[in-house]
Design an enzyme around this catalytic site. Structure first.
Site, PDB file in Angstrom:
ATOM      1  N   ILE A  82      -9.149  16.151  28.155  1.00 40.34           N
ATOM      2  CA  ILE A  82      -8.011  16.983  27.779  1.00 40.34           C
ATOM      3  C   ILE A  82      -6.779  16.100  28.038  1.00 40.34           C
ATOM      4  CG2 ILE A  82      -7.882  18.017  30.100  1.00 40.34           C
ATOM      5  CD1 ILE A  82      -7.018  20.647  28.872  1.00 40.34           C
ATOM      6  N   SER A  83      -5.807  16.136  27.118  1.00 39.12           N
ATOM      7  CA  SER A  83      -4.650  15.228  27.239  1.00 39.12           C
ATOM      8  C   SER A  83      -3.729  15.625  28.399  1.00 39.12           C
ATOM      9  CB  SER A  83      -3.845  15.237  25.939  1.00 39.12           C
ATOM     10  OG  SER A  83      -4.686  15.049  24.830  1.00 39.12           O
TER      11      SER A  83
END
Ligand code: SAH
Length: 233
Positions: A82-83
């Site tokens: 997940i960024s």
């Protein structure tokens, strides 16, 4: 003047059902948002508001839930991440800065976190992921949050979704080697795209389509997973 929201408002009561304690509490989430606001990374109140509602800890590998409200990328399985919240904020703000977004194409559904934010800010979200299981998990999380304006696809995002084009906006969380012409072709006149390009270190770009021309705005160096070819087996 900020353009009006086009999305489907998140149900605050449903979001609150996922409130954790300590590191996964709403206070921890608020602290992260406040810190992004103070650093000037986050400056769009609409994006701040939805980031403050979506329980990011629901979207990460449970072993890392305690770190959900740190500004870092975290594992989501299948060697994907997940960024960073700061990167998500930067990209989302740039995408919605000028006009209400009715149709948005997202490449790299991943955990579905960015998808959840988009659902609250854009009328219809079309999201593409090449790993079937990640797409299923994201669908299940967004179903739990009662998000209803997202359409999921398992496909290779290099090709976009030609049958559903054109899009007001395109956002990619995976980095292709070069800008795929198919994605440019699927962007509406005046449409905005935000996408990392190249191998480490990748450069994040914003593009605005003007006729056959593309205006390019460098948005900094970032770290993203590569945009891989084909659908995962
Ligand atoms: N927005 C996501 C980020 C996930 S990381 C989130 O909030 O969690 C990027 C994702 O892009 C990964 O899930 C990866 O599997 C996916 N991806 C990589 N290449 C792709 C391609 N060609 N088509 C679609 N998705 C791709």
């Amino acid at each position: 003047m900020m353009p009006p929201y086009a999305g489907q408002p998140l149900n605050a009561q449903i979001c609150q059902e996922f409130d954790g304690v300590g590191m996964t509490s709403p206070r921890s989430r608020q602290r992260l948002i406040d810190s992004l606001l103070q650093q000037g990374i986050l400056h769009d109140s609409r994006v701040a508001q939805v980031m403050n509602m979506v329980p990011r800890h629901l979207f990460v590998d449970p072993a890392f839930a305690q770190r959900s409200y740190e500004d870092c990328a975290l594992p989501i399985g299948h060697e994907q991440t997940i960024s960073h919240p700061s990167t998500v904020a930067l990209m989302t703000q740039w995408l919605i800065a000028e006009q209400p977004i009715h149709k948005v194409l997202e490449i790299g559904t991943g955990s579905g976190y960015q998808t959840a934010l988009l659902s609250a800010l854009c009328s219809e979200v079309y999201t593409v992921e090449r790993i079937t299981e990640l797409s299923y998990q994201a669908q299940s999380r967004l179903h739990q949050l009662q998000v209803g304006n997202v359409h999921f696809f398992t496909a290779d995002g290099h090709w976009g979704l030609p049958d559903l084009a054109p899009f007001d906006a395109i956002i990619s969380a995976a980095s292709p080697e070069t800008l795929p012409p198919e994605l440019v072709a699927q962007l509406k006149e005046g449409g905005r795209m935000v996408i990392p390009i190249g191998a480490e270190p990748q450069h994040l770009y914003g593009f605005v389509r003007q006729g056959e021309q593309l205006q390019q705005y460098p948005l900094g160096d970032v770290s993203f997973v590569p945009m891989r070819k084909g659908v995962a087996q």
